[in-house]
Scaffold this motif. Structure first.
Motif, PDB file in Angstrom:
ATOM      1  N   UNK A 147       0.832  -1.211   0.000  1.00  0.00           N
ATOM      2  CA  UNK A 147       0.000   0.000   0.000  1.00  0.00           C
ATOM      3  C   UNK A 147       0.866   1.260   0.000  1.00  0.00           C
ATOM      4  N   UNK A 148       1.952   1.244   0.778  1.00  0.00           N
ATOM      5  CA  UNK A 148       2.843   2.401   0.804  1.00  0.00           C
ATOM      6  C   UNK A 148       3.537   2.589  -0.537  1.00  0.00           C
ATOM      7  N   UNK A 149       3.953   1.471  -1.172  1.00  0.00           N
ATOM      8  CA  UNK A 149       4.615   1.569  -2.476  1.00  0.00           C
ATOM      9  C   UNK A 149       3.657   2.140  -3.523  1.00  0.00           C
ATOM     10  N   UNK A 150       2.427   1.653  -3.519  1.00  0.00           N
ATOM     11  CA  UNK A 150       1.449   2.178  -4.478  1.00  0.00           C
ATOM     12  C   UNK A 150       1.169   3.655  -4.235  1.00  0.00           C
ATOM     13  N   UNK A 151       1.124   4.035  -2.960  1.00  0.00           N
ATOM     14  CA  UNK A 151       0.898   5.451  -2.634  1.00  0.00           C
ATOM     15  C   UNK A 151       2.062   6.310  -3.132  1.00  0.00           C
ATOM     16  N   UNK A 152       3.308   5.814  -2.933  1.00  0.00           N
ATOM     17  CA  UNK A 152       4.470   6.580  -3.387  1.00  0.00           C
ATOM     18  C   UNK A 152       4.522   6.653  -4.912  1.00  0.00           C
ATOM     19  N   UNK A 153       4.141   5.567  -5.593  1.00  0.00           N
ATOM     20  CA  UNK A 153       4.109   5.597  -7.061  1.00  0.00           C
ATOM     21  C   UNK A 153       3.084   6.615  -7.561  1.00  0.00           C
ATOM     22  N   UNK A 154       1.932   6.609  -6.942  1.00  0.00           N
ATOM     23  CA  UNK A 154       0.899   7.563  -7.342  1.00  0.00           C
ATOM     24  C   UNK A 154       1.360   8.995  -7.094  1.00  0.00           C
TER      25      UNK A 154
END
Length: 237
Positions: A147-154
């Motif tokens: 979830x954190x990785x997806x948030x950072x990618x976004x």
């Protein structure tokens, strides 16, 4: 009108007696239910009709209520003996204390403490419990990391889009600045040419001066010719 008071005595008419029994029985059971709900009491009723038919009502288990009644009848409380409510409260307290001790022991075992009294089966059960809990913890941890990785990618994509938009604005501003400089240079150049032309005309004198001289000469010649012709005509006359 006030209701007529019924005299309490046996009803000799069998039909009327059966109707009254059914009505009074339903009213009695209803009052017992209200008493159990309002006062949190354990209520049990047993009614046999004149024909020997059994009717019963209980707020919980009728057999447990009867057992409590038997125990209370056989062993009445002594003056110094605690009441039934206090006995129940003490029993609940002891049960809760035992549950707390058991939970504390299990927690210490899961931390790797006080394992001396455990046998092989208990140790294997404890190991399985720890493995299951560890797998759940790792799964939850991995989910949070994703979830954190997806948030950072976004967020990174948003920053790239914002950077692109700012670059476009800077390019448009730079293009407009160059256009303004070019227009300024052209205006300065045209103004410089106009000043030079005025200077040249000033040094060269009025541009129509020679033309005026030529025009005056032609006018004089024409006047001379007209005078000569007029003189010849007068002479002939």
């Amino acid at each position: 009108m006030a209701r007529e008071k019924i005299q309490i005595r046996k009803i000799h008419n069998a039909t009327a007696r059966q109707v009254t029994f059914s009505k009074r029985r339903r009213g009695l059971f209803k009052k017992a239910e209200e008493l159990a709900i309002l006062c949190d009491a354990e209520v049990g009723l047993i009614v046999f009709s004149a024909t020997g038919k059994l009717f019963e009502f209980s707020s919980s288990s009728l057999s447990e209520i009867i057992e409590k009644h038997k125990m209370h009848s056989k062993d009445p409380p002594k003056p110094n003996q605690p009441s039934l409510d206090l006995q129940l409260e003490n029993g609940n307290h002891a049960m809760l204390s035992k549950q707390v001790q058991e939970a504390t022991r299990q927690l210490r075992n899961m931390r790797g403490e006080d394992l001396q009294g455990l046998n092989i089966e208990e140790l294997q059960k404890l190991e399985k419990t720890l493995e299951t809990g560890l797998s759940h913890v790792l799964s939850k941890k991995g989910q949070q990391i994703m979830d954190q990785i997806n948030h950072l990618r976004k967020k990174g994509m948003q920053l790239l889009a914002e950077n692109k938009r700012l670059r476009q604005q800077m390019a448009e501003i730079s293009k407009m600045g160059k256009q303004v400089v070019a227009d300024s240079d052209r205006v300065n150049y045209e103004e410089g040419q106009s000043s030079e032309s005025v200077t040249n005309l000033t040094h060269a004198g009025p541009p129509h001066e020679s033309h005026d001289n030529d025009y005056s000469s032609d006018t004089s010649l024409r006047l001379g010719k007209k005078i000569l012709v007029s003189s010849l005509v007068l002479g002939r006359c």
